[in-house]
Write a protein that holds these residues in place. Structure first.
Motif, PDB file in Angstrom:
ATOM      1  N   SER A   1      40.312  35.869  46.173  1.00  0.00           N
ATOM      2  CA  SER A   1      41.479  36.723  46.396  1.00  0.00           C
ATOM      3  C   SER A   1      41.198  37.612  47.594  1.00  0.00           C
ATOM      4  CB  SER A   1      41.776  37.580  45.165  1.00  0.00           C
ATOM      5  OG  SER A   1      40.752  38.542  44.965  1.00  0.00           O
ATOM      6  N   GLY A   2      42.272  38.151  48.172  1.00  0.00           N
ATOM      7  CA  GLY A   2      42.098  38.994  49.347  1.00  0.00           C
ATOM      8  C   GLY A   2      41.235  40.209  49.068  1.00  0.00           C
ATOM      9  N   THR A   3      41.415  40.813  47.900  1.00  0.00           N
ATOM     10  CA  THR A   3      40.645  42.011  47.556  1.00  0.00           C
ATOM     11  C   THR A   3      39.166  41.694  47.435  1.00  0.00           C
ATOM     12  OG1 THR A   3      42.536  42.939  46.363  1.00  0.00           O
ATOM     13  CG2 THR A   3      40.364  43.849  45.868  1.00  0.00           C
ATOM     14  N   VAL A   4      38.845  40.604  46.756  1.00  0.00           N
ATOM     15  CA  VAL A   4      37.439  40.247  46.558  1.00  0.00           C
ATOM     16  C   VAL A   4      36.797  39.871  47.889  1.00  0.00           C
ATOM     17  CG1 VAL A   4      35.882  38.619  45.443  1.00  0.00           C
ATOM     18  CG2 VAL A   4      37.829  39.533  44.173  1.00  0.00           C
ATOM     19  N   VAL A   5      37.517  39.146  48.744  1.00  0.00           N
ATOM     20  CA  VAL A   5      36.982  38.799  50.064  1.00  0.00           C
ATOM     21  C   VAL A   5      36.704  40.063  50.870  1.00  0.00           C
ATOM     22  CG1 VAL A   5      37.522  37.703  52.270  1.00  0.00           C
ATOM     23  CG2 VAL A   5      38.011  36.506  50.137  1.00  0.00           C
ATOM     24  N   ALA A   6      37.632  41.023  50.810  1.00  0.00           N
ATOM     25  CA  ALA A   6      37.439  42.285  51.540  1.00  0.00           C
ATOM     26  C   ALA A   6      36.203  43.017  51.039  1.00  0.00           C
ATOM     27  CB  ALA A   6      38.678  43.162  51.383  1.00  0.00           C
ATOM     28  N   ILE A   7      36.001  43.015  49.736  1.00  0.00           N
ATOM     29  CA  ILE A   7      34.800  43.655  49.175  1.00  0.00           C
ATOM     30  C   ILE A   7      33.552  42.951  49.667  1.00  0.00           C
ATOM     31  CG2 ILE A   7      33.536  44.081  47.028  1.00  0.00           C
ATOM     32  CD1 ILE A   7      36.243  44.494  45.648  1.00  0.00           C
ATOM     33  N   GLY A   8      33.565  41.612  49.687  1.00  0.00           N
ATOM     34  CA  GLY A   8      32.413  40.866  50.173  1.00  0.00           C
ATOM     35  C   GLY A   8      32.141  41.133  51.646  1.00  0.00           C
ATOM     36  N   VAL A   9      33.193  41.165  52.461  1.00  0.00           N
ATOM     37  CA  VAL A   9      33.027  41.452  53.897  1.00  0.00           C
ATOM     38  C   VAL A   9      32.460  42.853  54.086  1.00  0.00           C
ATOM     39  CG1 VAL A   9      34.276  41.828  56.061  1.00  0.00           C
ATOM     40  CG2 VAL A   9      34.810  39.838  54.634  1.00  0.00           C
ATOM     41  N   PHE A  10      32.949  43.809  53.307  1.00  0.00           N
ATOM     42  CA  PHE A  10      32.412  45.176  53.381  1.00  0.00           C
ATOM     43  C   PHE A  10      30.913  45.172  53.089  1.00  0.00           C
ATOM     44  CE2 PHE A  10      31.203  49.101  51.165  1.00  0.00           C
ATOM     45  CZ  PHE A  10      31.545  50.054  52.126  1.00  0.00           C
ATOM     46  N   GLY A  11      30.497  44.413  52.056  1.00  0.00           N
ATOM     47  CA  GLY A  11      29.079  44.330  51.743  1.00  0.00           C
ATOM     48  C   GLY A  11      28.271  43.738  52.882  1.00  0.00           C
ATOM     49  N   VAL A  12      28.804  42.696  53.528  1.00  0.00           N
ATOM     50  CA  VAL A  12      28.099  42.075  54.654  1.00  0.00           C
ATOM     51  C   VAL A  12      27.957  43.062  55.809  1.00  0.00           C
ATOM     52  CG1 VAL A  12      28.239  40.260  56.411  1.00  0.00           C
ATOM     53  CG2 VAL A  12      28.761  39.721  54.025  1.00  0.00           C
ATOM     54  N   VAL A  13      29.030  43.796  56.109  1.00  0.00           N
ATOM     55  CA  VAL A  13      28.979  44.785  57.188  1.00  0.00           C
ATOM     56  C   VAL A  13      27.946  45.869  56.879  1.00  0.00           C
ATOM     57  CG1 VAL A  13      30.289  46.589  58.379  1.00  0.00           C
ATOM     58  CG2 VAL A  13      31.343  44.349  57.936  1.00  0.00           C
ATOM     59  N   MET A  14      27.929  46.346  55.642  1.00  0.00           N
ATOM     60  CA  MET A  14      26.958  47.369  55.269  1.00  0.00           C
ATOM     61  C   MET A  14      25.521  46.845  55.369  1.00  0.00           C
ATOM     62  SD  MET A  14      28.502  50.234  54.656  1.00  0.00           S
ATOM     63  CE  MET A  14      29.578  49.740  56.010  1.00  0.00           C
ATOM     64  N   LEU A  15      25.309  45.591  55.000  1.00  0.00           N
ATOM     65  CA  LEU A  15      23.966  45.012  55.135  1.00  0.00           C
ATOM     66  C   LEU A  15      23.566  44.910  56.595  1.00  0.00           C
ATOM     67  CD1 LEU A  15      23.803  42.174  52.442  1.00  0.00           C
ATOM     68  CD2 LEU A  15      22.576  44.354  52.455  1.00  0.00           C
ATOM     69  N   ALA A  16      24.523  44.563  57.469  1.00  0.00           N
ATOM     70  CA  ALA A  16      24.227  44.507  58.900  1.00  0.00           C
ATOM     71  C   ALA A  16      23.846  45.893  59.424  1.00  0.00           C
ATOM     72  CB  ALA A  16      25.431  43.951  59.663  1.00  0.00           C
ATOM     73  N   LEU A  17      24.600  46.914  59.001  1.00  0.00           N
ATOM     74  CA  LEU A  17      24.260  48.287  59.397  1.00  0.00           C
ATOM     75  C   LEU A  17      22.907  48.697  58.833  1.00  0.00           C
ATOM     76  CD1 LEU A  17      27.715  50.073  58.936  1.00  0.00           C
ATOM     77  CD2 LEU A  17      26.598  49.415  61.085  1.00  0.00           C
TER      78      LEU A  17
END
Length: 507
Positions: free
Chosen positions: A239-255
């Motif tokens: 779902s869009g919400t779950v994908v957004a949460i996953g992308v947020f996690g990836v961005v935070m891991l990159a940071l």
């Protein structure tokens, strides 16, 4: 480097060079590891009784199951570093206290919300127990051969607890109410509190630099959303919400990774990954647990919903693999001494691949011995490789960094399990739905079988089609595991330097 290990020069030493008191201390350290791993699997059998007693919503039921693993995965690296700085035994005992109190709260939880909060506290406590116990082995057993044996015992306790959880839970739930699966933690932790200060030495790294609070925040903001997204997509779809949460996690891991390159005292020492043995070991933990987690989940459903075995029988069928894991975890150092580290690693990964490949022979009517034989073969491979992972990770870093290093390896184990359930489970579900053969399936095999039961005699065809489709999905996931393990074996052959038996025997 300074430790508070009691002097062993005046005490009797066994022929291997390790003080007998240290081996008793190792026995104490296996207790919390056994409990933490058991609490991953023991709850599955208790969920029906919990649902009947507390009436949780679907979302609450998901959180009861997953919040424990989420917090352990998110906090392992942090707690490994905290133990290095504040004292590993101190953090171990503090985590055990929190784990014990939370277990009692969980056992008598009056509502689903209280149970979720108690499980969250258990996850925080569990995250301190795993890296603290493993890293203490590094300074308790400086001799390489003794350390390898000790880590084998530790790994056997970790793997054995996960396998014994459903069996013990099934027996207890047959006689008592659901809260007993949490109360069994209390007497075991009492032994740890009594014996730990007497048998387990304290150790604190001589690093007095400031703690990386920003790194802690970024790591949790990365790992927790990512694990949540992976598990939710496996259970409920994309779902869009779950994908957004996953992308947020990836961005935070990159940071987080960018921050770790700049900070003076990093939470995650990226230089560790320049060591090819360390990187290979972490990869084995990730891929190996992914294959094992997926296999355990899918075959558990197969035994119960396809073959019709009850929960306790299905759990007992997993004991041969548990025994294989335990025995070969302890004996992994002998395998290395005979074959060398690279050959032992590659061979163990290939054995796990063979075990998963054998699952392709399972059908709706195949004899149970096929399952027992091939899961046992896989258990031999997993037992060796997981013991070697812990040994290599702890042995490839300075002892003052072993807490942080073991936190990395344990995080890889937990993320591997999550990925196995998510990716392999999703693949099996996709094949299951695609192979409906014209029938209308539910979201899962369980839903479809319930629908077939409601149809009476007319549901026989639907039930048979669903079972066949599930077996096809399990085969697809097993084949994917074989491919992943085979690719890993090739990579290990290339990147790992050979280690001879003489190297292993060196102190």
């Amino acid at each position: 480097m300074s430790t508070l290990i009691p002097s062993s020069d005046q005490r009797q030493r066994d022929p291997s060079g390790a003080d007998r008191r240290m081996w008793w201390g190792l026995g104490v350290l296996t207790l919390p590891v056994l409990l933490v791993s058991m609490d991953f699997s023991v709850l599955y059998l208790a969920i029906p009784a919990i649902t009947e007693a507390l009436d949780p919503s679907a979302a609450q039921q998901l959180w009861i199951l997953d919040i424990y693993g989420f917090l352990i995965a998110g906090l392992l690296i942090t707690m490994g570093n905290v133990g290095d700085r504040l004292g590993r035994r101190r953090i171990l005992l503090a985590g055990a206290a929190l784990f014990g109190v939370a277990s009692v709260i969980a056992a008598f939880a009056p509502t689903a919300g209280v149970l979720i909060a108690a499980r969250a506290l258990m996850g925080v406590g569990g995250a301190t127990l795993m890296p603290s116990s493993l890293s203490l082995i590094a300074n308790m057993f400086p001799n390489a051969r003794d350390r390898a044996r000790a880590i084998g015992v530790w790994t056997a306790a970790f793997a054995g607890g996960s396998a014994l959880g459903p069996v013990i839970g099934g027996v207890l739930l047959h006689h008592f109410w659901w809260g007993v699966v949490f109360l069994i933690n209390v007497p075991v932790l009492a032994v740890l509190f009594i014996a730990g200060p007497r048998l387990v030495p304290e150790y604190r790294a001589p690093n007095t630099t400031r703690f990386d609070v920003v790194g802690v925040a970024l790591s949790m903001l990365g790992i927790l959303p990512l694990v949540y997204a992976v598990k939710t997509m496996a259970a409920d779809g994309i779902s869009g919400t779950v994908v957004a949460i996953g992308v947020f996690g990836v961005v935070m891991l990159a940071l987080f990774l960018a921050h770790q390159r700049r900070v003076a005292a990093p939470l995650l020492d990226l230089a560790l990954f320049r060591n090819p043995q360390f990187s290979a070991a972490v990869s084995v933990a990730l891929v190996g647990m992914m294959a094992l987690g997926g296999m355990s989940y899918l075959t558990g459903v197969y035994l119960q919903s396809v073959r019709g075995f009850d929960v306790l029988t299905a759990a007992l069928a997993g004991l041969p693999m548990a025994v294989a894991v335990a025995v070969f975890s302890i004996g992994a150092s002998r395998v290395v001494a005979a074959l060398g580290l690279r050959a032992a690693f590659v061979g163990s990964v290939l054995l796990a691949a063979v075990g998963n490949l054998g699952l392709l022979a399972l059908s709706m009517s195949s004899p149970l011995w096929i399952y027992l034989v091939f899961t046992s073969i896989a258990g031999i491979g997993y037992g060796i490789q997981f013991s070697l992972v812990s040994d290599v990770v702890v042995g490839s870093v300075p002892v003052e960094r072993s807490g942080a290093a073991s936190g990395i390896s344990e995080t890889s184990f937990e993320l591997g399990t999550a990925l196995g359930l998510a990716l392999l489970g999703s693949l099996a579900t996709l094949v299951f739905r695609e192979n409906s053969d014209g029938w209308t399936f539910g979201d899962t095999l369980g839903d479809t079988m319930h629908r077939a039961l409601e149809m009476g005699d007319g549901g026989t065809g639907l039930a048979d089609a669903a079972r066949n489709a599930y077996v096809d999905g399990m085969h697809a996931a097993s084949l994917a595991s074989v491919i992943a393990l085979g690719a890993l074996a090739v990579v290990l052959t290339v990147v790992m330097r050979e280690r001879t038996a003489a190297d292993v025997r060196q102190d």
